[in-house]
Scaffold this motif. Structure first.
Motif, PDB file in Angstrom:
ATOM      1  N   VAL A  16      62.088   4.912  27.350  1.00 17.60           N
ATOM      2  CA  VAL A  16      60.635   4.805  27.446  1.00 17.60           C
ATOM      3  C   VAL A  16      60.086   5.930  28.322  1.00 17.60           C
ATOM      4  N   LEU A  17      60.737   6.194  29.452  1.00 15.68           N
ATOM      5  CA  LEU A  17      60.287   7.275  30.329  1.00 15.68           C
ATOM      6  C   LEU A  17      60.334   8.620  29.609  1.00 15.68           C
ATOM      7  N   VAL A  18      61.374   8.832  28.824  1.00 10.47           N
ATOM      8  CA  VAL A  18      61.459  10.077  28.063  1.00 10.47           C
ATOM      9  C   VAL A  18      60.398  10.093  26.964  1.00 10.47           C
ATOM     10  N   GLY A  19      60.249   8.980  26.246  1.00  9.56           N
ATOM     11  CA  GLY A  19      59.270   8.912  25.164  1.00  9.56           C
ATOM     12  C   GLY A  19      57.855   9.187  25.632  1.00  9.56           C
ATOM     13  N   LEU A  20      57.533   8.773  26.850  1.00 10.76           N
ATOM     14  CA  LEU A  20      56.198   9.038  27.390  1.00 10.76           C
ATOM     15  C   LEU A  20      55.905  10.536  27.467  1.00 10.76           C
ATOM     16  N   ASN A  21      56.969  11.353  27.499  1.00 15.35           N
ATOM     17  CA  ASN A  21      56.803  12.795  27.701  1.00 15.35           C
ATOM     18  C   ASN A  21      57.137  13.633  26.477  1.00 15.35           C
ATOM     19  N   LEU A  22      57.484  13.017  25.356  1.00 14.39           N
ATOM     20  CA  LEU A  22      57.891  13.800  24.189  1.00 14.39           C
ATOM     21  C   LEU A  22      56.721  14.212  23.294  1.00 14.39           C
ATOM     22  N   ARG A  23      55.529  13.707  23.569  1.00 16.77           N
ATOM     23  CA  ARG A  23      54.354  14.143  22.813  1.00 16.77           C
ATOM     24  C   ARG A  23      53.169  14.464  23.726  1.00 16.77           C
ATOM     25  N   ALA A  24      53.085  13.802  24.880  1.00 15.73           N
ATOM     26  CA  ALA A  24      51.923  13.971  25.760  1.00 15.73           C
ATOM     27  C   ALA A  24      51.654  15.421  26.145  1.00 15.73           C
ATOM     28  N   PRO A  25      52.664  16.245  26.499  1.00 15.67           N
ATOM     29  CA  PRO A  25      52.358  17.634  26.871  1.00 15.67           C
ATOM     30  C   PRO A  25      51.819  18.465  25.714  1.00 15.67           C
ATOM     31  N   LEU A  84      63.614  22.028  31.435  1.00 12.86           N
ATOM     32  CA  LEU A  84      62.803  23.089  30.851  1.00 12.86           C
ATOM     33  C   LEU A  84      61.375  22.615  30.614  1.00 12.86           C
ATOM     34  N   LEU A  85      61.228  21.361  30.178  1.00 13.81           N
ATOM     35  CA  LEU A  85      59.897  20.815  29.916  1.00 13.81           C
ATOM     36  C   LEU A  85      59.070  20.770  31.196  1.00 13.81           C
ATOM     37  N   ALA A  86      59.690  20.350  32.306  1.00 16.77           N
ATOM     38  CA  ALA A  86      58.967  20.290  33.574  1.00 16.77           C
ATOM     39  C   ALA A  86      58.516  21.677  34.023  1.00 16.77           C
ATOM     40  N   VAL A  87      59.428  22.647  33.945  1.00 17.98           N
ATOM     41  CA  VAL A  87      59.099  24.005  34.389  1.00 17.98           C
ATOM     42  C   VAL A  87      57.991  24.604  33.527  1.00 17.98           C
ATOM     43  N   ALA A  88      58.111  24.465  32.197  1.00 20.59           N
ATOM     44  CA  ALA A  88      57.108  25.037  31.298  1.00 20.59           C
ATOM     45  C   ALA A  88      55.747  24.384  31.498  1.00 20.59           C
ATOM     46  N   VAL A 170      54.350  15.471  36.379  1.00 27.81           N
ATOM     47  CA  VAL A 170      54.783  14.376  37.262  1.00 27.81           C
ATOM     48  C   VAL A 170      55.647  13.347  36.529  1.00 27.81           C
ATOM     49  N   PRO A 171      55.184  12.774  35.395  1.00 25.83           N
ATOM     50  CA  PRO A 171      56.057  11.814  34.701  1.00 25.83           C
ATOM     51  C   PRO A 171      57.312  12.467  34.128  1.00 25.83           C
ATOM     52  N   ILE A 172      57.267  13.760  33.849  1.00 27.25           N
ATOM     53  CA  ILE A 172      58.468  14.447  33.356  1.00 27.25           C
ATOM     54  C   ILE A 172      59.525  14.476  34.449  1.00 27.25           C
ATOM     55  N   VAL A 173      59.118  14.759  35.680  1.00 30.84           N
ATOM     56  CA  VAL A 173      60.061  14.798  36.810  1.00 30.84           C
ATOM     57  C   VAL A 173      60.675  13.421  37.032  1.00 30.84           C
TER      58      VAL A 173
END
Length: 395
Positions: A16-25, A84-88, A170-173
């Protein structure tokens, strides 16, 4: 609580934590497009690349993720993707339009890793509960998109659009920290190897696989096009204002959770994926036709479209996972469908941005998208057929 149930619960929290970040950015910045376009001098066609570039990465990078997962293990590959997602995400707003686009491409590369390896991890760790865990994971996409869309304009009003985009890290980290703990607890995992007896690339010669790719790709095209241009269209055609348009996009995404969770029940009610695919294609057409004919009724259309986009992606992934295959086409089928489907979807937002720029008409854009729903209806009978992919034509 048994160790097995505790492990399943921890897996659900992690995906779920990963899924929250797979489209939001990717789609959560749509409400900020007017502000960043004005600041950076981006034309609508160029702004459409903020959505299309990640989709192009989905198509181009998906075949490269399996070798990475073989080398690092699925968990290690996901950890690298989240890093990589967090840095980008942190660095892409802080520069010119070119820097923003380059950072967005890196976001697409990172998300592609998650797209490919999360289902592998779920199949490995969830056992017979894999369909349920995947449904919850996919529902998290909508939650992340909706929360991001709702917060984008208010946060930007306080700290600027650059700060609002950076805040997405933040949620990615948090997700990165959780998966780092998983990796330390149990390193590695099953090695992903090519299926014995199935020539590489064989699935690309299967006609039904192409019908499934067309269905999946058109669904993705309509979703990302709506996610990119819905706030701008509502602000201009329905006079909602930017903040209310962002709220509408939030509802659109959050309603997707309901649609995703409804897929198993709809498939049971309609007796399979064929009728469900036709129904969801028709609902897409209704959504866009409604926007063209009566934009002032946007609350109704946003609810219809939100449910449909969640149901459509849920059905698309379910058809990939459940479609009978001869031999072991399963993983190759998933990679092929995502590669071809996202290649189609990558063109959508840019093409529609160009259509609006050339014609000045959002109604024309909406009618073209309504035609995309009709294409899904045509593709559904072959995409959702029960005949195994790879079987003889008469079987």
């Amino acid at each position: 609580m048994t160790a097995r149930s505790a492990g399943l619960g921890a897996l659900i929290v992690a995906v779920v934590l990963v899924g929250l970040n797979l489209r939001a950015p990717i789609v959560g910045i749509a409400p900020l497009i007017p502000a960043l376009s004005a600041d950076l001098g981006l034309a609508p066609t160029t702004a459409g690349l903020l959505t299309s570039l990640p989709l192009l990465c989905f198509a181009l990078v998906s075949p490269l993720v399996a070798p990475l997962a073989r080398r690092l293990g699925p968990d290690g590959a996901l950890l690298m993707g989240l890093g990589l997602l967090a840095v980008a995400t942190v660095f892409r707003p802080w520069g010119s339009g070119l820097v923003l686009l380059a950072g967005t491409a890196l976001v697409g590369v990172a998300v592609t890793v998650g797209n490919v390896v999360v289902p592998v991890i779920v199949r490995r760790d969830a056992g017979t509960r894999a369909p349920m865990v995947m449904a919850i994971s996919t529902s998290a996409y909508g939650a992340g998109q909706g929360l991001t869309a709702a917060a984008a304009v208010p946060v930007a009003d306080e700290i600027g659009w650059r700060g609002a985009m950076t805040f997405l890290a933040v949620p990615i980290v948090i997700a990165l920290a959780v998966w780092l703990m998983r990796l330390r607890a149990a390193r590695g995992g099953p090695v992903i190897v090519p299926a014995a007896g199935v020539p590489r690339g064989a699935v690309w010669r299967q006609v039904d696989a192409w019908w499934l790719a067309l269905f999946f790709g058109m669904q993705a095209t309509l979703f990302y096009s709506a996610s990119t241009w819905l706030p701008t269209q509502l602000a201009q055609e329905a006079s909602t204002g930017e903040e209310l348009a962002g709220t509408a996009l939030s509802i659109f995404h959050l309603m997707g959770i309901t649609g995703t969770l409804a897929v198993p029940a709809v498939m049971r009610l309609l007796r399979g994926g064929v009728r469900a695919g036709i129904a969801f294609g028709a609902l897409w057409s209704l959504f866009f036709a409604g926007l063209a004919l009566a934009p002032e009724l946007w609350p109704i259309w946003v609810v219809v479209g939100g449910f449909t986009q969640g149901a459509g992606i849920g059905l698309g992934l379910t058809l990939i996972a459940m479609r009978p295959v001869d031999a072991d086409y399963g993983r190759d089928l998933s990679a092929m469908v995502q590669t071809a489907g996202y290649a189609l979807a990558a063109a959508g937002p840019v093409l529609l941005g160009w259509v609006h720029e050339a014609s000045g008409s959002w109604a024309l854009v909406a009618w073209l998208c309504a035609g995309g729903g009709a294409v899904m209806c045509v593709a559904a009978p072959r995409a959702g057929a029960a005949r195994p992919i790879g079987a003889p034509a008469g079987r």
